[in-house]
Design a protein around this motif. Sequence first.
Motif, PDB file in Angstrom:
ATOM      1  N   PHE A 199       0.837  -1.199   0.000  1.00  0.00           N
ATOM      2  CA  PHE A 199       0.000   0.000   0.000  1.00  0.00           C
ATOM      3  C   PHE A 199       0.872   1.249   0.000  1.00  0.00           C
ATOM      4  N   ASP A 200       1.892   1.267   0.839  1.00  0.00           N
ATOM      5  CA  ASP A 200       2.768   2.431   0.904  1.00  0.00           C
ATOM      6  C   ASP A 200       3.526   2.640  -0.400  1.00  0.00           C
ATOM      7  N   PHE A 201       3.874   1.562  -1.086  1.00  0.00           N
ATOM      8  CA  PHE A 201       4.666   1.671  -2.306  1.00  0.00           C
ATOM      9  C   PHE A 201       3.815   2.042  -3.524  1.00  0.00           C
ATOM     10  N   GLY A 202       2.492   2.196  -3.354  1.00  0.00           N
ATOM     11  CA  GLY A 202       1.685   2.749  -4.446  1.00  0.00           C
ATOM     12  C   GLY A 202       0.677   1.825  -5.082  1.00  0.00           C
ATOM     13  N   LEU A 203       0.474   0.627  -4.549  1.00  0.00           N
ATOM     14  CA  LEU A 203      -0.477  -0.301  -5.168  1.00  0.00           C
ATOM     15  C   LEU A 203      -1.890  -0.015  -4.665  1.00  0.00           C
ATOM     16  N   TYR A 204      -2.439   1.131  -5.093  1.00  0.00           N
ATOM     17  CA  TYR A 204      -3.809   1.477  -4.736  1.00  0.00           C
ATOM     18  C   TYR A 204      -4.356   2.476  -5.742  1.00  0.00           C
ATOM     19  N   GLY A 205      -5.673   2.607  -5.754  1.00  0.00           N
ATOM     20  CA  GLY A 205      -6.342   3.598  -6.595  1.00  0.00           C
ATOM     21  C   GLY A 205      -7.715   3.909  -6.030  1.00  0.00           C
ATOM     22  N   PHE A 206      -8.331   4.975  -6.532  1.00  0.00           N
ATOM     23  CA  PHE A 206      -9.641   5.391  -6.049  1.00  0.00           C
ATOM     24  C   PHE A 206     -10.732   4.629  -6.789  1.00  0.00           C
ATOM     25  N   TRP A 208      12.383   3.334   3.612  1.00  0.00           N
ATOM     26  CA  TRP A 208      11.736   2.060   3.282  1.00  0.00           C
ATOM     27  C   TRP A 208      12.088   1.631   1.857  1.00  0.00           C
ATOM     28  N   ARG A 209      12.105   2.600   0.951  1.00  0.00           N
ATOM     29  CA  ARG A 209      12.410   2.282  -0.443  1.00  0.00           C
ATOM     30  C   ARG A 209      13.835   1.733  -0.567  1.00  0.00           C
ATOM     31  N   ASP A 210      14.768   2.303   0.223  1.00  0.00           N
ATOM     32  CA  ASP A 210      16.152   1.845   0.176  1.00  0.00           C
ATOM     33  C   ASP A 210      16.300   0.454   0.789  1.00  0.00           C
ATOM     34  N   GLN A 211      15.532   0.185   1.831  1.00  0.00           N
ATOM     35  CA  GLN A 211      15.674  -1.092   2.525  1.00  0.00           C
ATOM     36  C   GLN A 211      15.030  -2.249   1.765  1.00  0.00           C
ATOM     37  N   TYR A 229       8.592   4.062  10.959  1.00  0.00           N
ATOM     38  CA  TYR A 229       8.090   4.806   9.795  1.00  0.00           C
ATOM     39  C   TYR A 229       8.281   6.300  10.008  1.00  0.00           C
ATOM     40  N   ASN A 230       9.069   6.901   9.112  1.00  0.00           N
ATOM     41  CA  ASN A 230       9.372   8.327   9.213  1.00  0.00           C
ATOM     42  C   ASN A 230       9.331   8.951   7.815  1.00  0.00           C
ATOM     43  N   PRO A 231       8.162   9.399   7.378  1.00  0.00           N
ATOM     44  CA  PRO A 231       8.047   9.913   6.008  1.00  0.00           C
ATOM     45  C   PRO A 231       8.814  11.210   5.821  1.00  0.00           C
ATOM     46  N   ASP A 232       9.340  11.367   4.604  1.00  0.00           N
ATOM     47  CA  ASP A 232      10.053  12.597   4.271  1.00  0.00           C
ATOM     48  C   ASP A 232       9.607  13.192   2.944  1.00  0.00           C
ATOM     49  N   TYR A 233       8.607  12.566   2.290  1.00  0.00           N
ATOM     50  CA  TYR A 233       7.979  13.142   1.103  1.00  0.00           C
ATOM     51  C   TYR A 233       6.465  13.059   1.290  1.00  0.00           C
ATOM     52  N   PHE A 234       5.753  14.040   0.711  1.00  0.00           N
ATOM     53  CA  PHE A 234       4.321  14.163   0.953  1.00  0.00           C
ATOM     54  C   PHE A 234       3.631  14.528  -0.359  1.00  0.00           C
ATOM     55  N   VAL A 235       2.507  13.875  -0.628  1.00  0.00           N
ATOM     56  CA  VAL A 235       1.844  14.044  -1.921  1.00  0.00           C
ATOM     57  C   VAL A 235       0.336  14.116  -1.730  1.00  0.00           C
ATOM     58  N   VAL A 236      -0.335  14.665  -2.734  1.00  0.00           N
ATOM     59  CA  VAL A 236      -1.792  14.609  -2.835  1.00  0.00           C
ATOM     60  C   VAL A 236      -2.122  14.193  -4.259  1.00  0.00           C
TER      61      VAL A 236
END
Length: 437
Positions: free
Chosen positions: A175-182, A251-254, A291-298
């Motif tokens: 889910f965090d890596f982008g496998l979702y949609g509206f 997370w992406r690096d790990q 979990y420590n986010p450093d980028y934010f999107v809408v």
Amino acid sequence: MSFSNPSHHIPRRSVEGHEGTWVKIFDPPKESPPTPELLEPTNPVPAFVAATVPGASNLVPYTIRPHLMHGTELRMWDGRELNFFLIGDNDIPEAHDGTFPGPTIRVPRGVVFHAKVEGHGQAPHTVHWHGIEPTAMNDGVGHGSMEIGDYTYQWQPNHIGSYFYHCHRNTIQHFDFGLYGFLIVEPPDAYDSRDGKNVGGYPRRTAANLSKYPQFKGFVGGNLESGDPHAMTVPYDVEALWVIDDIDSVWRDQAEHAHQTFPEHGDRPGINDEFHTNDRGKQEFFAFHDYNPDYFVVTGVNFPGRLGSTVSIRPNITIPPALNSGVSGMQVSVNARRNQTILIRLLCAAYTKIKVTFPVDVVVIAVDGRSLGVPPFGSYNQPYTVPAGTPIEMSTAQRADVLIRSERPISSFAQVEYRHHLSDAFLLNGRIPIVFK
């Protein structure tokens, strides 16, 4: 004889050659079971998309054909590229290689929906239709239903509203890596052009009970059993989709490779599986609790700022019809006229705490896909007003539909405040333009 040291050991047969029987636990499945009780699909949206979106097709009638796990590097606001797992669409060239978020799926209430889904890559996947109520095999919950493979999901939506779809296998990562949609359920006639309406544009309608809010014109009351497709709905002139998300680059690096977070099966699955073979023995899989986010999107658009900043996305952002089930003009940053009805669909896809604040009063008409005050829930809840400047607090997977109408010009911003899920520390304030001319 004790359970911990039985006198007789019953060996478990190998899953090799029997993957279809073990689709709930095999990594990855080499086949998927047939859809039980397969019905004839009746969803008109794929044919409409094929007829109106350049290059689009509908090779399986009345059926959409998503595919999961198109991994790619996406560029962030500062030029850094991060790994994402994406959902694509085999019938839409613009979406074939995957988008973030995945393409918005729109479905009329009451049709038989089919999605012929393919899973790619080394890890198993599912599609969970969040908030829909399908049969167990079509619910797409990892370990609880089945994992693809190649599978035709089917269900029939019963409630107009805002939902979403996402992979539910290793949910935290995928889910965090982008496998979702509206996912939007519309009135039954939303794609019926026989009355001459433009089914690919606006105004459109959504479910609501606005008997106490006469400022929103065109509300139809009545009852859902009348057969009127517009019973308990209201028209809206402008629609904005806000999918609020956060990204932890560490997370992406790990775990840049999807299979790193899946075990290597022993001869007793679930008992002697080895979780560290794929992460090269560094035990990085278990860092996912941090979990420590450093980028934010809408809605896939970067808020272009570092931790602690207040930044805005640009105005006049719209979503192409190819990524919105053929409907043109859905917005991210809001650009409307006075006395128009604006519907904003909010989805919290973030793991942090979210507070959304509007510069004007808004009316919340639905929460988590269910319209407030609309039967059969009318005795238990009602729409309510959130005054300007009062935050709407949201957590992961929550949705809220809000209506706005203004008689005066507005040039301002909605504020999306991100706060750490454990410490409540301030992370970022993202601003979304709202303009009424």
